[in-house]
Design an enzyme around this catalytic site. Structure first.
Site, short mmCIF file in Angstrom:
data_model
loop_
_atom_site.label_atom_id
_atom_site.label_comp_id
_atom_site.label_asym_id
_atom_site.label_seq_id
_atom_site.Cartn_x
_atom_site.Cartn_y
_atom_site.Cartn_z
CE LYS A 177 -2.07 -1.11 3.85
NZ LYS A 177 -1.38 -2.38 4.14
NE ARG A 228 -4.14 -1.12 9.83
CZ ARG A 228 -3.11 -0.57 9.19
NH1 ARG A 228 -3.16 0.67 8.78
NH2 ARG A 228 -2.03 -1.27 8.93
NE ARG A 279 7.27 -2.38 6.22
CZ ARG A 279 5.96 -2.25 6.33
NH1 ARG A 279 5.24 -1.79 5.31
NH2 ARG A 279 5.35 -2.61 7.43
NE ARG A 289 6.40 0.01 10.28
CZ ARG A 289 5.25 -0.04 9.63
NH1 ARG A 289 5.13 0.58 8.47
NH2 ARG A 289 4.22 -0.69 10.13
NE ARG A 338 2.04 -4.63 11.53
CZ ARG A 338 3.08 -4.29 10.78
NH1 ARG A 338 4.28 -4.76 11.07
NH2 ARG A 338 2.92 -3.47 9.77
#
Ligand code: ADP
Ligand code: ADP
Ligand code: ZN
Length: 216
Positions: free
Chosen positions: A13, A88, A127, A160, A171
């Protein structure tokens, strides 16, 4: 154009949002980025949000809805916006609809980036994100030109804290339980479009542009 981006964590996203925002000249609004900025500035909102984010849970709806409503009041959102990571929950979607209805507008398209869960762990653990502008990279799939340096702004790339294997699993669970119901929500409103998020970044972007068309 008023767009929302849906999809599990790691779907791409944020990556697509940067490209769309640039192509269509609309602001990219990422609730995750807003929370992270507040955390780094140690604001009261940041302190509250951090406890949830570190565990991979959602920040409560009241807090989240308020920051988005405030952001959407700003001038640069008048001609459109791209929401990344909001809504969300169904309550957030309802709050967004009623906010827009009061302004006499609505969401034009909800884009769902579909990526099966088995792809996600590798994407998340590889990431790297820019500390300054939030741009997303991947050590294998989308490396920066210079190691640890953002191509866009020169900022430092970091990992992160919530991209650890354990938090990613939580998550994904949260996504299935609380966010996936939005697929039905927007399907019923007939503005949901699905894109295959397992393709190369550029191909995904091309497919999104085909859906959005040339209205700017
Ligand atoms: P999200 O905002 O949905 O959590 P990101 O845009 O941050 O997802 O992407 C998650 C990770 O996957 C990043 O490391 C990013 O570079 C990488 N990525 C994004 N899109 C693709 C793709 N189409 N193919 C492979 N890796 C991708
Ligand atoms: P990702 O790019 O992996 O989808 P985000 O940066 O969008 O992650 O979100 C990171 C974290 O910020 C979430 O796990 C959640 O704790 C919090 N967050 C972001 N957006 C929302 C939202 N709309 N509602 C509640 N919490 C949110
Ligand atoms: Zn940057």
């Amino acid at each position: 154009m008023r767009i929302i981006l849906l999809g599990p964590p790691g779907a791409g996203k944020g990556t697509q949002a940067k490209l769309i925002s640039n192509e269509y000249s609309i602001p990219h609004i990422s609730t995750g980025d807003i929370f992270r900025k507040n955390i780094s500035e140690q604001t009261p909102l940041g302190v509250k949000a951090k406890s949830y984010m570190d565990k991979g849970q959602l920040v409560p709806d009241e807090l989240t809805i308020e920051i988005v409503n405030d952001r959407l009041q700003e001038d640069d959102c008048k001609k459109g916006f791209l929401l990344d990571g909001f809504p969300r929950t169904v309550s957030q979607a309802e709050a967004l609809d009623s906010f827009l209805q009061q302004k006499g507008t609505k969401i034009d398209k909800a884009l769902l980036i579909e990526v099966p869960h088995e792809f996600i762990l590798e994407r998340m653990t590889g990431r790297r994100v820019c500390k300054d502008c939030g741009a997303s990279y991947h050590v294998k799939f989308n490396p920066s030109k210079v190691e640890s340096v953002c191509d866009l702004c020169g900022g430092e790339l970091i990992q992160r804290k919530d991209d650890s294997e354990e938090t990613v699993k939580e998550r994904l669970e949260v996504y299935s339980n609380q966010t996936a119901p939005l697929v039905k929500y927007y399907n019923e409103k007939s503005n949901l479009c699905k894109v295959d998020g397992t393709l190369e970044i550029e191909e995904v972007f091309q497919n999104i542009c085909d859906i959005l068309g040339s209205d700017k």
